[in-house]
Design a protein around this motif. Structure first.
Motif, PDB file in Angstrom:
ATOM      1  N   SER A 121       0.837  -1.201   0.000  1.00  8.01           N
ATOM      2  CA  SER A 121       0.000   0.000   0.000  1.00  8.01           C
ATOM      3  C   SER A 121       0.875   1.256   0.000  1.00  8.01           C
ATOM      4  N   GLU A 122       0.402   2.294  -0.635  1.00  5.07           N
ATOM      5  CA  GLU A 122       1.111   3.566  -0.720  1.00  5.07           C
ATOM      6  C   GLU A 122       0.252   4.664  -0.101  1.00  5.07           C
ATOM      7  N   ASN A 123       0.910   5.728   0.355  1.00  5.53           N
ATOM      8  CA  ASN A 123       0.147   6.899   0.764  1.00  5.53           C
ATOM      9  C   ASN A 123       0.303   7.988  -0.292  1.00  5.53           C
ATOM     10  N   LEU A 127       3.210   8.399  -3.400  1.00  7.16           N
ATOM     11  CA  LEU A 127       2.773   8.381  -4.798  1.00  7.16           C
ATOM     12  C   LEU A 127       3.185   9.657  -5.525  1.00  7.16           C
ATOM     13  N   ILE A 128       3.059  10.797  -4.844  1.00  8.63           N
ATOM     14  CA  ILE A 128       3.527  12.054  -5.438  1.00  8.63           C
ATOM     15  C   ILE A 128       5.021  11.959  -5.706  1.00  8.63           C
ATOM     16  N   ASN A 129       5.733  11.382  -4.747  1.00  8.58           N
ATOM     17  CA  ASN A 129       7.172  11.221  -4.929  1.00  8.58           C
ATOM     18  C   ASN A 129       7.478  10.397  -6.172  1.00  8.58           C
ATOM     19  N   LYS A 130       6.843   9.233  -6.300  1.00  5.73           N
ATOM     20  CA  LYS A 130       7.177   8.332  -7.400  1.00  5.73           C
ATOM     21  C   LYS A 130       6.756   8.897  -8.756  1.00  5.73           C
ATOM     22  N   ALA A 131       5.690   9.673  -8.766  1.00  3.06           N
ATOM     23  CA  ALA A 131       5.256  10.265 -10.030  1.00  3.06           C
ATOM     24  C   ALA A 131       6.133  11.444 -10.429  1.00  3.06           C
ATOM     25  N   TYR A 132       6.543  12.253  -9.446  1.00  2.00           N
ATOM     26  CA  TYR A 132       7.191  13.526  -9.760  1.00  2.00           C
ATOM     27  C   TYR A 132       8.637  13.618  -9.273  1.00  2.00           C
ATOM     28  N   GLN A 133       9.255  12.474  -8.927  1.00  2.00           N
ATOM     29  CA  GLN A 133      10.648  12.524  -8.487  1.00  2.00           C
ATOM     30  C   GLN A 133      11.534  13.109  -9.585  1.00  2.00           C
ATOM     31  N   THR A 134      12.529  13.865  -9.157  1.00  2.32           N
ATOM     32  CA  THR A 134      13.380  14.582 -10.108  1.00  2.32           C
ATOM     33  C   THR A 134      14.765  13.974 -10.237  1.00  2.32           C
TER      34      THR A 134
END
Length: 417
Positions: A121-123, A127-134
């Motif tokens: 499970s993710e919080n 999820l924001i991190n994995k989508a928008y990691q730089t």
């Protein structure tokens, strides 16, 4: 893709690359309909994030002078991240006879990754991190390799209103041994947000030790998600030392997927001003004949708040488990507070498990005794605090790293150990 309005507003100014991996796409899609947690959610009952997620953050790729954040007496591999971007030119890797493979997180085998973390499970923050990691790194230690030098991940957040999304993955192949030192610093970083994901796989008979030192300024919002999978006969140890940040939320999940494993989680958190420091841990024992030990200690001053929620699950087939958990806290003022909730969830019947929690003040009799020996009251309190958290710091076995942590306490609090 339709995303809940609050999340959509939060990520509106963040950018996805033109070509995205399946992990990024799945994370972005999973945000559909999600909301940020409130105190009505049990996992976030004592940690209110609303004022932080209403702010607008920017991605900012810059250069910075990182010399003052590099320990002069720690020889090792060094990976530098500034505002969430990996800086290869400032990083340095010591040759270790092909024992170590370091490459972009985008090159992590997605089939291996998704199979490993299936049903995890993710919080919303991870999820924001994995989508928008730089910029992240995939670290691989080869089979039976024993690294001579620690790997230092150095994170610096610089500038106001910056978001630093960094995602890293550590794989220790069977029989490998490695130590990782993770440091977080900030510079002129009002209203900035560090959002960090660190995941890994400790394969059969491998040994991984991680020490994390969070030393950001007291105006940084920090959320970290650490998730590690252990295979048969492996050892995983994590030490989390928190002294900075405005609101810090550390989540450490360890899934023990093999027999004869050992897991150890240690933590020290020191609160001042109006800091809120939240540590959530999970050790999920799925197989028999494993041991785990958790020791977290907090010292809360001024109007700071500490939160500890440690959960150990012992599955039905996980017989002969030994699991111990302890959370102890000292309140230095009447306005400081701690919310502590150690949990054991046991479905097996042949186990040795215990947990405990204490919250109290410094011992007035001990302070008086030290004062009668010519020690000032302030120095006496420092000595007692040092003794209180010292047994946790002693669990940092790497002496140069332990000295760096001790130096941090001396510089910020005047405490010596």
């Amino acid at each position: 893709m339709v995303i809940d309005n609050k999340v959509l507003e939060f990520v509106a100014d963040l950018k996805l690359p033109e070509v995205i991996s399946n992990v990024r796409k799945q994370a972005a899609d999973a945000l559909n309909g999600m909301d940020f947690p409130t105190t009505k959610v049990e996992e976030w009952k004592y940690t209110r994030v609303s004022k932080y997620v209403k702010k607008k953050y920017i991605q900012s790729k810059i250069d910075a002078d990182i010399q003052k954040y590099i320990p002069s007496d720690l020889e090792g591999h060094r990976l530098i991240f500034i505002n969430g971007y990996y800086n290869e030119s400032l990083s340095s890797i010591i040759k270790e006879d092909n024992a170590l493979n370091i490459q972009s997180i985008e090159l992590l085998n997605e089939e291996y990754y998704t199979d490993l973390l299936e049903d995890i499970s993710e919080n919303v923050f991870s999820l924001i991190n994995k989508a928008y990691q730089t910029g992240g790194i995939f670290i691989q230690v080869k089979e039976n390799a024993k690294l001579k030098y620690p790997i230092h991940l150095l994170f610096l957040t610089k500038g106001n209103g910056v978001i630093a999304n960094t995602r890293n993955f550590i794989q220790l192949e069977s029989g490998a041994e490695a130590e990782v030192f993770v440091t977080f610093n900030s510079e002129n970083s009002d209203d900035s947000f560090t959002n960090c994901v660190l995941e890994g796989h400790v394969e059969n008979n491998a040994h991984l030790t991680i020490t994390k030192l969070q030393s950001e300024e007291n105006n940084v919002f920090h959320v970290s998600k650490d998730l590690f999978i252990q295979d048969t006969g492996s050892t995983f140890k994590m030490n989390t030392i928190t002294t900075g940040g405005s609101l810090i939320r550390n989540s450490v999940d360890v899934l023990v997927e093999g027999e004869n494993c050992h897991t150890e989680l240690n933590g020290v958190y020191l609160g001042v001003e109006k800091q809120l420091i939240d540590n959530h841990t999970l050790i999920d024992q799925m197989f028999p004949n494993c041991t785990s030990n958790e020791l977290y200690k907090g010292v809360m001053g001024d109007e700071s708040t500490g939160v500890f929620n440690g959960r150990v699950i012992v599955r039905q087939d996980a017989q002969k488990i030994q699991a111990y958990q302890s959370n102890k806290n000292i309140l230095l003022t009447k306005k400081a507070s701690v919310n502590s909730k150690p949990e054991l969830e046991i479905y097996a019947d042949d186990v040795m498990c215990s947990h405990g929690s204490t919250v109290g003040d410094l011992d007035d009799d001990a302070i008086f005794y030290l004062k009668t020996r010519g020690i000032s009251e302030e120095k006496a309190k420092h000595m007692l605090i040092g003794a209180f958290i010292g047994d946790v710091l002693e669990r940092i076995e790497n002496e140069p790293i332990r000295e760096i942590v001790n130096k941090r306490f001396t510089e910020k609090f005047g405490w010596e150990f």
